[in-house]
Motif scaffolding. Sequence first.
Motif, PDB file in Angstrom:
ATOM      1  N   ILE A 182       0.842  -1.204   0.000  1.00  0.00           N
ATOM      2  CA  ILE A 182       0.000   0.000   0.000  1.00  0.00           C
ATOM      3  C   ILE A 182       0.873   1.248   0.000  1.00  0.00           C
ATOM      4  CG2 ILE A 182      -1.605   1.388   1.394  1.00  0.00           C
ATOM      5  CD1 ILE A 182      -2.807  -1.295   2.380  1.00  0.00           C
ATOM      6  N   ARG A 183       1.855   1.284   0.904  1.00  0.00           N
ATOM      7  CA  ARG A 183       2.711   2.476   1.012  1.00  0.00           C
ATOM      8  C   ARG A 183       3.522   2.704  -0.257  1.00  0.00           C
ATOM      9  NH1 ARG A 183       4.513   1.620   7.300  1.00  0.00           N
ATOM     10  NH2 ARG A 183       4.747  -0.510   6.565  1.00  0.00           N
ATOM     11  N   GLU A 184       3.973   1.598  -0.862  1.00  0.00           N
ATOM     12  CA  GLU A 184       4.786   1.718  -2.080  1.00  0.00           C
ATOM     13  C   GLU A 184       3.934   2.203  -3.261  1.00  0.00           C
ATOM     14  OE1 GLU A 184       6.762  -1.376  -5.168  1.00  0.00           O
ATOM     15  OE2 GLU A 184       7.178  -1.786  -3.041  1.00  0.00           O
ATOM     16  N   LYS A 185       2.750   1.591  -3.434  1.00  0.00           N
ATOM     17  CA  LYS A 185       1.907   1.922  -4.589  1.00  0.00           C
ATOM     18  C   LYS A 185       1.313   3.339  -4.467  1.00  0.00           C
ATOM     19  CE  LYS A 185       1.858  -2.118  -6.835  1.00  0.00           C
ATOM     20  NZ  LYS A 185       2.661  -2.964  -5.968  1.00  0.00           N
ATOM     21  N   LEU A 186       1.121   3.820  -3.235  1.00  0.00           N
ATOM     22  CA  LEU A 186       0.576   5.171  -3.040  1.00  0.00           C
ATOM     23  C   LEU A 186       1.675   6.229  -2.928  1.00  0.00           C
ATOM     24  CD1 LEU A 186      -2.377   4.467  -0.579  1.00  0.00           C
ATOM     25  CD2 LEU A 186      -2.523   5.092  -2.985  1.00  0.00           C
ATOM     26  N   LEU A 187       2.908   5.817  -3.197  1.00  0.00           N
ATOM     27  CA  LEU A 187       4.053   6.744  -3.216  1.00  0.00           C
ATOM     28  C   LEU A 187       4.175   7.530  -1.909  1.00  0.00           C
ATOM     29  CD1 LEU A 187       3.583   8.144  -6.865  1.00  0.00           C
ATOM     30  CD2 LEU A 187       4.936   6.162  -6.132  1.00  0.00           C
ATOM     31  N   PHE A 188       4.070   6.810  -0.780  1.00  0.00           N
ATOM     32  CA  PHE A 188       4.204   7.477   0.520  1.00  0.00           C
ATOM     33  C   PHE A 188       5.567   8.140   0.633  1.00  0.00           C
ATOM     34  CE2 PHE A 188       1.043   5.877   3.910  1.00  0.00           C
ATOM     35  CZ  PHE A 188      -0.019   6.065   3.039  1.00  0.00           C
ATOM     36  N   LYS A 189       5.561   9.323   1.243  1.00  0.00           N
ATOM     37  CA  LYS A 189       6.803  10.091   1.394  1.00  0.00           C
ATOM     38  C   LYS A 189       7.540   9.680   2.668  1.00  0.00           C
ATOM     39  CE  LYS A 189       4.797  14.023  -1.027  1.00  0.00           C
ATOM     40  NZ  LYS A 189       4.278  15.380  -0.898  1.00  0.00           N
ATOM     41  N   PRO A 190       8.841   9.970   2.746  1.00  0.00           N
ATOM     42  CA  PRO A 190       9.578   9.693   3.988  1.00  0.00           C
ATOM     43  C   PRO A 190       8.905  10.390   5.173  1.00  0.00           C
ATOM     44  CG  PRO A 190      11.077  10.307   2.218  1.00  0.00           C
ATOM     45  CD  PRO A 190       9.697  10.544   1.699  1.00  0.00           C
ATOM     46  N   GLY A 191       8.917   9.726   6.318  1.00  0.00           N
ATOM     47  CA  GLY A 191       8.289  10.305   7.507  1.00  0.00           C
ATOM     48  C   GLY A 191       6.814   9.974   7.633  1.00  0.00           C
ATOM     49  N   SER A 192       6.329   9.085   6.743  1.00  0.00           N
ATOM     50  CA  SER A 192       4.912   8.703   6.824  1.00  0.00           C
ATOM     51  C   SER A 192       4.659   7.923   8.107  1.00  0.00           C
ATOM     52  CB  SER A 192       4.521   7.866   5.610  1.00  0.00           C
ATOM     53  OG  SER A 192       5.228   6.630   5.619  1.00  0.00           O
ATOM     54  N   GLU A 193       3.389   7.863   8.491  1.00  0.00           N
ATOM     55  CA  GLU A 193       3.024   7.233   9.764  1.00  0.00           C
ATOM     56  C   GLU A 193       2.155   5.993   9.514  1.00  0.00           C
ATOM     57  OE1 GLU A 193       4.073   8.259  12.622  1.00  0.00           O
ATOM     58  OE2 GLU A 193       4.270  10.445  12.687  1.00  0.00           O
ATOM     59  N   LEU A 194       2.299   5.013  10.421  1.00  0.00           N
ATOM     60  CA  LEU A 194       1.436   3.836  10.424  1.00  0.00           C
ATOM     61  C   LEU A 194       0.736   3.768  11.777  1.00  0.00           C
ATOM     62  CD1 LEU A 194       0.393   1.021   9.456  1.00  0.00           C
ATOM     63  CD2 LEU A 194       2.473   0.042  10.448  1.00  0.00           C
ATOM     64  N   TYR A 195      -0.585   3.715  11.747  1.00  0.00           N
ATOM     65  CA  TYR A 195      -1.359   3.530  12.978  1.00  0.00           C
ATOM     66  C   TYR A 195      -2.148   2.236  12.846  1.00  0.00           C
ATOM     67  CZ  TYR A 195      -0.291   8.386  14.085  1.00  0.00           C
ATOM     68  OH  TYR A 195       0.366   9.554  14.370  1.00  0.00           O
ATOM     69  N   GLN A 196      -1.966   1.381  13.819  1.00  0.00           N
ATOM     70  CA  GLN A 196      -2.629   0.088  13.736  1.00  0.00           C
ATOM     71  C   GLN A 196      -3.105  -0.360  15.112  1.00  0.00           C
ATOM     72  OE1 GLN A 196      -0.503  -3.019  11.650  1.00  0.00           O
ATOM     73  NE2 GLN A 196      -1.577  -4.627  12.758  1.00  0.00           N
ATOM     74  N   GLN A 197      -4.411  -0.558  15.228  1.00  0.00           N
ATOM     75  CA  GLN A 197      -4.922  -1.159  16.449  1.00  0.00           C
ATOM     76  C   GLN A 197      -4.724  -2.664  16.363  1.00  0.00           C
ATOM     77  OE1 GLN A 197      -8.935  -0.217  17.467  1.00  0.00           O
ATOM     78  NE2 GLN A 197      -8.649   1.982  17.359  1.00  0.00           N
ATOM     79  N   SER A 198      -4.645  -3.311  17.503  1.00  0.00           N
ATOM     80  CA  SER A 198      -4.594  -4.767  17.498  1.00  0.00           C
ATOM     81  C   SER A 198      -5.847  -5.298  16.820  1.00  0.00           C
ATOM     82  CB  SER A 198      -4.524  -5.309  18.925  1.00  0.00           C
ATOM     83  OG  SER A 198      -4.718  -6.711  18.918  1.00  0.00           O
ATOM     84  N   PHE A 199      -5.686  -6.409  16.100  1.00  0.00           N
ATOM     85  CA  PHE A 199      -6.839  -7.031  15.466  1.00  0.00           C
ATOM     86  C   PHE A 199      -7.667  -7.844  16.465  1.00  0.00           C
ATOM     87  CE2 PHE A 199      -4.166  -6.311  11.709  1.00  0.00           C
ATOM     88  CZ  PHE A 199      -5.109  -5.798  10.827  1.00  0.00           C
ATOM     89  N   ALA A 200      -7.215  -7.918  17.705  1.00  0.00           N
ATOM     90  CA  ALA A 200      -7.928  -8.714  18.704  1.00  0.00           C
ATOM     91  C   ALA A 200      -9.307  -8.125  18.985  1.00  0.00           C
ATOM     92  CB  ALA A 200      -7.113  -8.785  19.998  1.00  0.00           C
ATOM     93  N   ARG A 201     -10.319  -8.971  18.959  1.00  0.00           N
ATOM     94  CA  ARG A 201     -11.671  -8.589  19.376  1.00  0.00           C
ATOM     95  C   ARG A 201     -12.008  -9.453  20.584  1.00  0.00           C
ATOM     96  NH1 ARG A 201     -15.235  -6.398  15.746  1.00  0.00           N
ATOM     97  NH2 ARG A 201     -16.520  -6.154  17.603  1.00  0.00           N
ATOM     98  N   ARG A 202     -11.714  -8.933  21.761  1.00  0.00           N
ATOM     99  CA  ARG A 202     -11.756  -9.764  22.978  1.00  0.00           C
ATOM    100  C   ARG A 202     -13.164 -10.161  23.375  1.00  0.00           C
ATOM    101  NH1 ARG A 202      -6.634  -9.653  23.795  1.00  0.00           N
ATOM    102  NH2 ARG A 202      -5.421  -7.750  23.521  1.00  0.00           N
TER     103      ARG A 202
END
Length: 631
Positions: A182-202
């Motif tokens: 995704i980041r490569e195909k969307l040409l993300f610039k240096p310093g981009s951020e990734l936010y990810q919640q755990s996939f756990a649904r407790r």
Amino acid sequence: MTPRELLKQFWGHDNFRPMQEEIITSVLNGKDVLALLPTGGGKSVCFQIPALAKEGICIVVSPLIALMKDQVENLKAKGIDAISIVSGMSRREVDLALDNCVYGYTKFLYLSPERLMSELVRERIRYMKVNLFAIDEAHCISQWGYDFRPPYLHIADMRELHPNVPVLALTATATATVKEDIREKLLFKPGSELYQQSFARRNISYVVQDTENKQRKLLDVAHGVKGSGIVYVRTRRETAEIAKFYNDNNIKADYYHAGLSADERAEKQEAWKNNRNRIIVATNAFGMGIDKPDVRFVIHNEMPDSLEAYYQEAGRGGRDEQKAYAVLLYNNTDRIKHQHRYEQNFPAVEEIKQVYHQLGNYCQVAYDAGEGASFDLDLADFCARFKLDALRTLNALKVLEQDEYVSFNESVYLPSRFRFEVLNEELYNFQIQNPAWDPFIKTLLRSYGGAFENYVPMKEFDVARRSGTSTQQVIEALKQLHGVGLLSYLPQTDKPQLTWLKPRQQIKNLYINKVDIDNRKAAYREKMEAVFAYAGHRRCRSQMLLTYFDEQNPPKCGVCDVCLDEKRRKNADEIGENITSEIVQALSVEAVTLDELIGHLKLGTEKEKIETIRGLLDAGKIKTDGERYYL
């Protein structure tokens, strides 16, 4: 206004959900962001608030037409100007909508990915004051994702038009490979951020039941779990059959699939959301954008195509954070069916070319013509006319989409629309010269504002009621006024749409990328094997899902069928040990009869006591003379 002030003003909330504020802050700071939020995690707020906070327009790319339309309607209800451009709209409609984005006050432009391939759209985007590109369902850009859509690859073209505008990519599921893609195909610039919640649904208990009698299990779940539920099935025929089965067993249920009219789908959806029906039996066409918090169970009556799809669909249960169940019904026949579908999913190159040729004949498109034209495509009629297998034809269409010859939307609902093509003064003169038309035109003017500038949605039934005529008379009147050039009338459509992305090619010039097909075939098999492993292994279900999504060392959930079974076995072992200690203590004093021995034992059920005594006898640890038991 600050993001919190916007949240309060337009959404009525004082606080953001987890990660929303951090994502919004990064976007406002001009950074490219990839955000992975679970189904129902509030993805839309993450781009809507920063877009409102900045001057200019936000362009939202989404493959889900129903979801786009819902979001546009919700924004308009809040007083925010938003429009969507989807397949089936006339060139004139698209032209006017884009003009509003360039010269008007539109804050959000929603586009299907196929629209990005249009030179008309790209050229207008160049002149828009864009403040953000938001890419929903961003996993579609990766051929390693579970729903690859090649038109997504053209999003990078927009970045060339506005190189300083940040990109926010959003999805609910992605493996490590897909995230990087995704980041490569969307040409993300240096310093981009990734936010990810755990996939756990407790709060979700994942359950797999290997059963030959699926109908019995469908009833068992409905009887055992209170509250509303979704049952996912593979075919439209099964939706009606299983809904009838529930109703025959006094459980209120309805069915849903993409072949129903828009009004029918909306009515069934509302009845279920408002608990007038307890269970909705549906194909995977159901669920996107459905925010019903109190779904207590989601049943998959057959194996899904991938764990990504399964996780998303199962995640529609328990959005209120209360206990919910995700149940997969599975047997060996499913594996055989899945293998057969795998073969059907990848038709031969010659077969694909033949379908393309027959599409041209069906739509009556001349060679080297048709680019950008949309047609209603009744797949059943098309297959019957050319004696084609429906499933193989649908998969041939997908390959033609992926090679960017056509795009195919299984169901596109557009309401009737009209627009006056003359100025106010000319319309007034027409009314004077044609007094018989005056009452009808006045009804249109009173009922719908803004029709001189833009196409406006309308309902022929409402106009008929207000003008004292029949719906058919209104339709005929609109067609007549359209014919004389007074207005432009576009009747509603609720049929699948085929759009020619390139001029029709001669078969000899049609290039089908076999390498891509082979790569997709390998990726499909990998995903299929992951589903088999999930269904067949006796390991914590949540752990298996989280490991698939690259979470490191996930803990056991404690609530799936495997974990609960482990607990039961452990408890049974502990109870057996404690009963054994009691037996030894009792028999160390004196020999006793079976009834006396059982009476001495304080722990366990009668069945557990007898099983423990038998086990000790078999092991030679206690003895009996036929009447009394002793050490």
